[in-house]
Design a protein around this motif. Structure first.
Motif, short mmCIF file in Angstrom:
data_model
loop_
_atom_site.label_atom_id
_atom_site.label_comp_id
_atom_site.label_asym_id
_atom_site.label_seq_id
_atom_site.Cartn_x
_atom_site.Cartn_y
_atom_site.Cartn_z
N ARG A 111 -31.45 -19.07 9.68
CA ARG A 111 -30.38 -19.80 10.70
C ARG A 111 -29.01 -18.96 10.24
O ARG A 111 -28.59 -18.90 9.19
CB ARG A 111 -30.37 -20.91 10.56
N CYS A 112 -28.71 -18.51 11.35
CA CYS A 112 -27.46 -18.12 11.31
C CYS A 112 -26.16 -18.89 11.26
O CYS A 112 -25.94 -19.77 11.90
CB CYS A 112 -26.92 -16.93 12.57
N GLU A 113 -25.36 -18.84 10.39
CA GLU A 113 -24.18 -19.66 9.95
C GLU A 113 -23.10 -19.61 11.08
O GLU A 113 -22.21 -20.54 11.20
CB GLU A 113 -23.65 -19.57 8.71
N ASP A 114 -22.90 -18.22 11.75
CA ASP A 114 -21.82 -17.83 12.71
C ASP A 114 -22.38 -18.49 14.13
O ASP A 114 -21.60 -19.14 14.85
CB ASP A 114 -21.75 -16.82 12.66
N CYS A 115 -23.60 -18.15 14.49
CA CYS A 115 -23.98 -18.25 15.81
C CYS A 115 -25.07 -19.36 15.93
O CYS A 115 -25.32 -20.00 17.00
CB CYS A 115 -24.52 -17.21 16.69
N GLY A 116 -25.60 -20.12 14.81
CA GLY A 116 -26.53 -21.07 14.92
C GLY A 116 -28.08 -20.69 15.35
O GLY A 116 -29.27 -21.53 15.18
N ILE A 158 -29.29 -9.21 8.34
CA ILE A 158 -28.28 -9.82 9.44
C ILE A 158 -28.92 -10.28 10.76
O ILE A 158 -30.13 -10.21 10.88
CB ILE A 158 -27.47 -8.50 9.84
N CYS A 159 -28.12 -11.20 11.00
CA CYS A 159 -28.61 -12.03 12.42
C CYS A 159 -28.76 -10.95 13.59
O CYS A 159 -27.95 -10.26 14.01
CB CYS A 159 -27.33 -12.80 12.75
N PRO A 160 -29.97 -10.80 14.18
CA PRO A 160 -30.28 -10.12 15.22
C PRO A 160 -29.62 -10.60 16.68
O PRO A 160 -29.49 -9.78 17.44
CB PRO A 160 -31.62 -10.32 15.56
N PHE A 161 -28.85 -11.73 16.49
CA PHE A 161 -28.33 -12.07 17.81
C PHE A 161 -26.92 -11.78 17.92
O PHE A 161 -26.06 -11.33 18.87
CB PHE A 161 -28.28 -13.72 17.94
N CYS A 162 -25.97 -11.88 16.50
CA CYS A 162 -24.56 -11.58 16.25
C CYS A 162 -24.23 -10.74 15.43
O CYS A 162 -23.12 -10.31 15.34
CB CYS A 162 -23.90 -12.85 16.52
N GLY A 163 -25.11 -10.21 14.63
CA GLY A 163 -24.91 -9.24 13.53
C GLY A 163 -24.26 -10.09 12.19
O GLY A 163 -23.77 -9.23 11.36
N SER A 164 -23.99 -11.19 12.21
CA SER A 164 -23.36 -11.91 11.14
C SER A 164 -24.53 -11.72 10.05
O SER A 164 -25.64 -11.73 9.94
CB SER A 164 -23.18 -13.22 11.37
N ALA A 165 -23.81 -11.42 8.67
CA ALA A 165 -24.76 -11.35 7.36
C ALA A 165 -24.73 -12.84 6.69
O ALA A 165 -25.18 -13.16 5.81
CB ALA A 165 -24.08 -10.54 6.41
ZN LIG Z 1 -25.81 -15.08 14.60
#
Ligand SMILES: [Zn+2]
Length: 136
Positions: free
Chosen positions: A30-35, A44-51
């Motif tokens: 689960r992405c900590e930035d976009c959820g 990396i998150c495939p939705f927002c690129g966050s690591a």
């Molecule tokens: Zn994300």
């Protein structure tokens, strides 16, 4: 051709997934930035690129999103398993997961059926998440 079934070879990114599965727990990143949650595991998150990713336990419930039926064994290791279903399961939490459906003849499967995860231990280190049709 080998008689042995090829098994997952966990790498640093996927190891937490396989360690949890071996303990009977299904978890996804689960992405900590976009959820958003996603599968397969990646850096990396495939939705927002966050690591900034963290593993989250999910319910193990979902529905049959799509499937195909394998009638011809891809290797001798699968000779006693055909026909079997290879499915895309839509987890209740959102991510899509490729797996097998067990316990129901492939001819009785229907898109949208409710599914529940179970785990099949296939080696000393690996348990595979598979799905069975949930009782309604
Ligand atoms: Zn994300």
């Amino acid at each position: 051709m080998s008689m042995e079934r090829l098994l997952p070879n966990p790498d640093p990114i996927s190891a937490p997934y396989w360690e949890a599965a071996h303990q009977g727990i299904l978890r996804v990143p689960r992405c900590e930035d976009c959820g958003h949650m996603h599968m397969y595991p990646r850096s990396i998150c495939p939705f927002c690129g966050s690591a900034r990713l963290r593993w989250a336990q999910v319910s193990g419930l979902g529905e049959l999103h799509s499937f195909t039926v394998v009638h011809r064994a891809p290797s001798p290791a699968f000779a006693d398993k055909v026909p079997y279903a290879v499915a895309i399961v839509a987890l209740d939490e959102g991510p899509l997961l490729m797996s097998n459906i067990v316990g129901t003849a492939p001819s009785d499967l229907k898109i949208g059926q409710k599914l529940r995860v179970k785990f099949e231990q296939v080696s000393a280190e690996i348990s595979l998440p598979v799905f069975e049709v949930a009782a309604t």
